[in-house]
Design an enzyme around this catalytic site. Sequence first.
Site, PDB file in Angstrom:
ATOM      1  N   ARG A  67       0.865  -1.171   0.000  1.00 16.40           N
ATOM      2  CA  ARG A  67       0.000   0.000   0.000  1.00 16.40           C
ATOM      3  C   ARG A  67       0.906   1.226   0.000  1.00 16.40           C
ATOM      4  O   ARG A  67       2.048   1.178   0.452  1.00 16.40           O
ATOM      5  CB  ARG A  67      -0.898   0.030   1.235  1.00 16.40           C
ATOM      6  CG  ARG A  67      -1.830  -1.164   1.381  1.00 16.40           C
ATOM      7  CD  ARG A  67      -2.633  -1.043   2.673  1.00 16.40           C
ATOM      8  NE  ARG A  67      -3.576  -2.151   2.848  1.00 16.40           N
ATOM      9  CZ  ARG A  67      -3.336  -3.247   3.561  1.00 16.40           C
ATOM     10  NH1 ARG A  67      -2.169  -3.376   4.187  1.00 16.40           N
ATOM     11  NH2 ARG A  67      -4.245  -4.193   3.666  1.00 16.40           N
ATOM     12  N   LYS A 123      -2.224  -1.844   7.956  1.00 12.33           N
ATOM     13  CA  LYS A 123      -3.373  -1.232   8.628  1.00 12.33           C
ATOM     14  C   LYS A 123      -3.416  -1.655  10.089  1.00 12.33           C
ATOM     15  O   LYS A 123      -3.163  -2.808  10.420  1.00 12.33           O
ATOM     16  CB  LYS A 123      -4.668  -1.639   7.926  1.00 12.33           C
ATOM     17  CG  LYS A 123      -4.841  -1.003   6.547  1.00 12.33           C
ATOM     18  CD  LYS A 123      -6.193  -1.367   5.956  1.00 12.33           C
ATOM     19  CE  LYS A 123      -6.418  -0.656   4.627  1.00 12.33           C
ATOM     20  NZ  LYS A 123      -7.736  -0.985   4.046  1.00 12.33           N
TER      21      LYS A 123
END
Length: 298
Positions: free
Chosen positions: A148, A172
């Site tokens: 990401r 995350k």
Amino acid sequence: MKWLQVLKDYQNYLRLERGLSENSILNYSLDIKKLAQWLNTNKIEISPVDISEEILQEFIYEVAKKVNPRTQSRLISGLKGFFNYLIFEDYRKTNPLELIEAPKLGRKLPDTLAVEEIDAIISAIDLSSKQGERNRAIIETLYGCGLRVSELTSLKISDLYFEEGFIKVTGKGDKQRLVPIGPTTEKYINIYKKEVRIHQNIHPAAMDTVFLNQHGRPLTRAMIFTIVKRLAEKAGIHKTISPHTFRHSFATHLLENGADLRAIQQMLGHESITTTEIYTHIDRRHLTEIINRFHPRK
């Protein structure tokens, strides 16, 4: 109970109890701020504890006229989470959005790049410029490791375990995972580190950060988007491309070449296999192309 005060409490809950990233917290906060602003505009004075299902239905109806179904669904989901928090803290007994259904969404297939298109983007990098080697290492890392954009910007030198063939990625919710790194990606990160980064005046807070801007500070998400967009334009690629496109391409190409879905899940850092299964839809399309090209009864 004031909206802004309870919003601050909710943000702390998301940060400390749920372990969400600052980007996720920002998105949840925007949903609540939209509701509070709409109440203010319409001169409706009511607290989060007392707001009714009818008022929320009217708000969502107003929003629905201006946004697409996917945004509507995300808004409803975000607000449901907020009111569930109020129940958790014993401020409310019920969730006023419990019976409000989000619009049904089809599963959106992510855009991907062909290997030739990725090669074209890398070839478009001006290696004679100061940032050329850095930008090549960035693209190779996005595609070679499936990161990401937030994982790329926060990547540390101390996270690089090249001798073991892995990098440590913080995803995350600050969850960490080990991702294999191939020799090509390792090669271009090393070139950037040893030939470019070593000559920079680095800000003390960024000494351990891999990818830096010209001022020796960590790159922002927005800068990575700009780099990718400019390179795609220069390469003559007319698809809508973002840093995430390389992550999608990473997963798709692995699957097309026979990689196990569970292994891809682990490398991408998906909590649920159902998130990774979206790539099987792309793979089916690839298999259909093979049938049409090679089967004698096509």
